[in-house]
Scaffold this active site. Structure first.
Site, PDB file in Angstrom:
ATOM      1  N   ASP A 109       0.822  -1.208   0.000  1.00  0.00           N
ATOM      2  CA  ASP A 109       0.000   0.000   0.000  1.00  0.00           C
ATOM      3  C   ASP A 109       0.854   1.255   0.000  1.00  0.00           C
ATOM      4  O   ASP A 109       0.490   2.251  -0.621  1.00  0.00           O
ATOM      5  CB  ASP A 109      -0.946  -0.003   1.207  1.00  0.00           C
ATOM      6  CG  ASP A 109      -2.222  -0.772   0.887  1.00  0.00           C
ATOM      7  OD1 ASP A 109      -2.765  -0.568  -0.212  1.00  0.00           O
ATOM      8  OD2 ASP A 109      -2.655  -1.575   1.729  1.00  0.00           O
ATOM      9  N   CYS A 134       6.294  -5.913   6.127  1.00  0.00           N
ATOM     10  CA  CYS A 134       5.442  -7.087   5.852  1.00  0.00           C
ATOM     11  C   CYS A 134       4.812  -7.031   4.465  1.00  0.00           C
ATOM     12  O   CYS A 134       4.002  -7.888   4.127  1.00  0.00           O
ATOM     13  CB  CYS A 134       4.383  -7.265   6.928  1.00  0.00           C
ATOM     14  SG  CYS A 134       3.199  -5.916   6.986  1.00  0.00           S
TER      15      CYS A 134
END
Ligand code: PEP
Ligand code: MG
Length: 605
Positions: free
Chosen positions: A471, A518
């Site tokens: 993102d 992550c």
């Protein structure tokens, strides 16, 4: 060239598809095509008087289907394969579906199979039209249930692979989940299918069963004939039909090389993550409900850095109750942690719904869902749902080390409100005398440029940062992560992204907390080395990527990684994403000349 060789050349064909489950296989084919004609159902109107009998046929068929699926769940044990069939049970018993089938039988009046085809087939088509590949895959589940019903009503056996008597490669147009698990595992060397994507069931199940697989090959099932031989490369996504002698010899060399490289990776996979000079690192796994916990330890995971809880919502198509959530989270803590070592922890990320993760039946009412009411924004607007999830996570923390992580935070105000909800959830549990870990670790995902730039405001509120580069890249470059047309912009090595990661690491150090990555970039050894050089202490990725990342990091000292990071900081003033990436890759190649070949074998899904 002799005539045999010439005819070999004529018939040989190499097809490219999607690498779905890594590994190599060579052998004769077993061709399986799903014959829809078997289940051609005419619209069968029945006399009024037959309605009770048709309702009974439907109910008996449902009961029999339930027994069959229960058997499959029991056979698969826990893990992703079993969860596929748990979804089938949910479809079978879906109250809306059951009442619609019964109403259709009455209103036709129709035979049971006609009503099933009309109602269940209607749902199947609706899911088949969805854009999201995860939701589209639900079509396959519904179809599988539909076919099971029709098989039962027609008195047919489940697809039989009983004619397979010696090792084969299954070549199919498509394989339904129930067909995939019905395969005689010990006789199946590999799977090649016309249809499917890396997230399709056949891919997921073949990975769970450890069978090399290539999917999305177009028309492989029409090109082969019983007895043809194929070479299947599940790491690079190719299938060669009727290889000539030279191609077969090349393939054997490739398999030998892959074995050698596997042995090299195996040297380190069970060691804790570390740099060449011994500086410790944590290499942990990204999981979601349904991942087989047993595979985490086998890949050398030292914990779970990202448990994507939203798949409980997406899988069920509704909000799971506190007890359902508690069941899933506590199962993960109890089943996964013991094999991952005493330091292991599971990080539960709160519901990240919205954007491209839309629940079944939910209407997309926002013009810009990625910039809209997603993740914690939605949770903070639905405090009951938020606290239900927090209580379930907290209760699971009574069984082992857990952490709670908030996604998509943009401001300190949001983060503080999340922590207040956590506090309330703790008070509610105390009020009911329920156990939990009051010192559960709290983390925040750094996925928005705002969070990275003002990470100094966030650090005092939490114990760790976890950078979601997927993102962060999309929001920094303003490029939708799922849109192929702007994929050229989506590089974690873009200087703007690199600067944001660097800023986050510096501000976390100054704030006395640690940073994890992550996003998918953690699984790419090229980027992982740069992130570690910038100060990242934990890398979280798909478990299967862990051995290669561990291996590469063990060839680099901490000082060398820091020097590379320093060089890249300077390069950010003048270089493109591609140039920065090339610099980092060259650095790894200087340490590990085999890197590219290793990567081609081991960093595919
Ligand atoms: C990320 O954005 O990098 C991330 C890990 O979250 P997700 O991919 O689930 O959005
Ligand atoms: Mg994200």
């Amino acid at each position: 060239m002799n005539s045999d060789a010439a005819s070999d050349e004529r018939r040989m064909a190499t097809l490219s598809g999607l690498a779905a489950s890594r590994g190599f296989a060579s052998g004769p084919v077993f061709v399986h095509r799903r014959d829809d004609g078997d289940f051609a159902v005419q619209d069968a109107v029945v006399p009024e008087g037959r309605i009770p009998a048709e309702l009974e046929r439907y109910r008996d068929a449902r009961a029999q289907a339930r027994r069959q699926i229960d058997d499959l769940v029991a056979r698969m044990g826990d893990g992703s394969a079993a969860s596929v069939f748990a979804n089938h049970l949910a479809i079978l018993e879906d109250p809306l579906l059951v009442s619609q089938v019964e109403d259709t039988i009455r209103s036709g009046p129709y035979a049971a199979e006609t009503a099933i085809r009309r109602v269940v087939g209607g749902f199947r088509e609706m899911f088949g039209r969805m854009e999201d590949p995860y939701l589209r895959e639900r079509e396959r589940d519904i179809e599988d249930v539909e076919r099971r019903f029709l098989r039962i009503l027609h008195g047919r056996e489940e697809t039989s692979f009983s004619s397979i008597k010696s090792p084969v490669i299954i070549v199919a147009d498509d394989l339904a989940p129930s067909e995939t698990v019905a395969l005689p595992r010990e006789l199946v060397l590999g799977i090649a299918t016309d249809h499917g994507s890396a997230t399709s069931h056949v891919a997921l199940l073949s990975r769970a069963l450890g069978i090399p697989a290539v999917v999305g090959l177009g028309d492989v099932s029409l090109r082969v004939h019983p007895g043809d031989r194929v070479l299947l490369d599940g790491s690079n996504g190719t299938v060669t039909v009727n290889p000539d002698t030279a191609t077969a010899a090349d393939f054997r060399r490739l398999v030998r090389r892959a074995k050698e490289l596997t042995a090299i990776l195996d040297e380190d996979r069970q060691l804790p993550g570390a740099m060449k000079d011994g500086t410790p690192l944590k290499i942990v796994a990204n999981i979601q409900p349904g991942v087989p916990f047993g595979s985490l330890a086998a890949f050398g995971a030292q914990g779970v850095g990202l448990y994507r809880t939203e798949y409980l919502w997406l899988g069920a198509g509704r909000e799971p109750s506190e007890e359902e959530q508690f069941g899933a989270y506590s199962e993960a803590v109890k089943a996964a942690l013991p094999s991952l070592g005493p330091e292991a922890r599971i990080t539960f990320r709160c519901l990240d719904i919205g954007g491209d993760k839309i629940m079944r039946g939910a209407k997309a009412v926002e013009a810009n869902p990625f910039l809209g009411n997603r993740s914690v924004r939605w949770l903070l607007g639905h405090p009951d749902a938020f606290r239900t999830q927090l209580r379930a996570i907290l209760r699971a923390s009574a069984f082992g080390k857990a952490a709670v992580m908030y996604p998509m935070i943009a401001t300190r105000t949001e983060l503080r409100r999340c922590n207040e909800e956590l506090q309330r959830a703790m008070d509610e549990l105390r009020g009911k005398g329920q156990d939990f870990d009051p010192n559960i670790m709290r983390g925040v995902m750094i996925e928005t440029p705002a969070a990275a730039i003002c990470a100094d405001q966030l650090a005092p509120e939490v114990d760790f940062f976890s950078i979601g580069t997927n993102d962060l890249v999309q929001y920094t470059l303003a490029a939708d992560r799922g849109n192929e047309q702007v994929a050229y912009l989506s590089h974690p090595s873009d200087p703007a992204v690199v600067r944001l990661v660097d800023t986050t690491c510096r501000l976390s150090r100054e704030g006395g907390i640690y940073t994890c990555v992550c996003g998918e970039s953690a699984a790419d050894p090229v980027m992982a080395v740069l992130w570690v050089g910038m100060g990242v202490k934990v890398l979280s990725m798909a478990a299967s990527c862990i051995p290669a990342v561990k291996k590469v990091l063990r060839t680099v000292t901490s000082a060398e990684a820091q020097a590379l990071a320093e060089e890249v900081r300077t390069a950010c003033s003048s270089c493109s994403a591609e140039e920065i990436y090339a610099r980092c890759r060259d650095f790894i190649l200087s340490k590990m000349p085999d890197f590219e070949q290793m990567r081609s074998f081991f960093t595919a899904v």
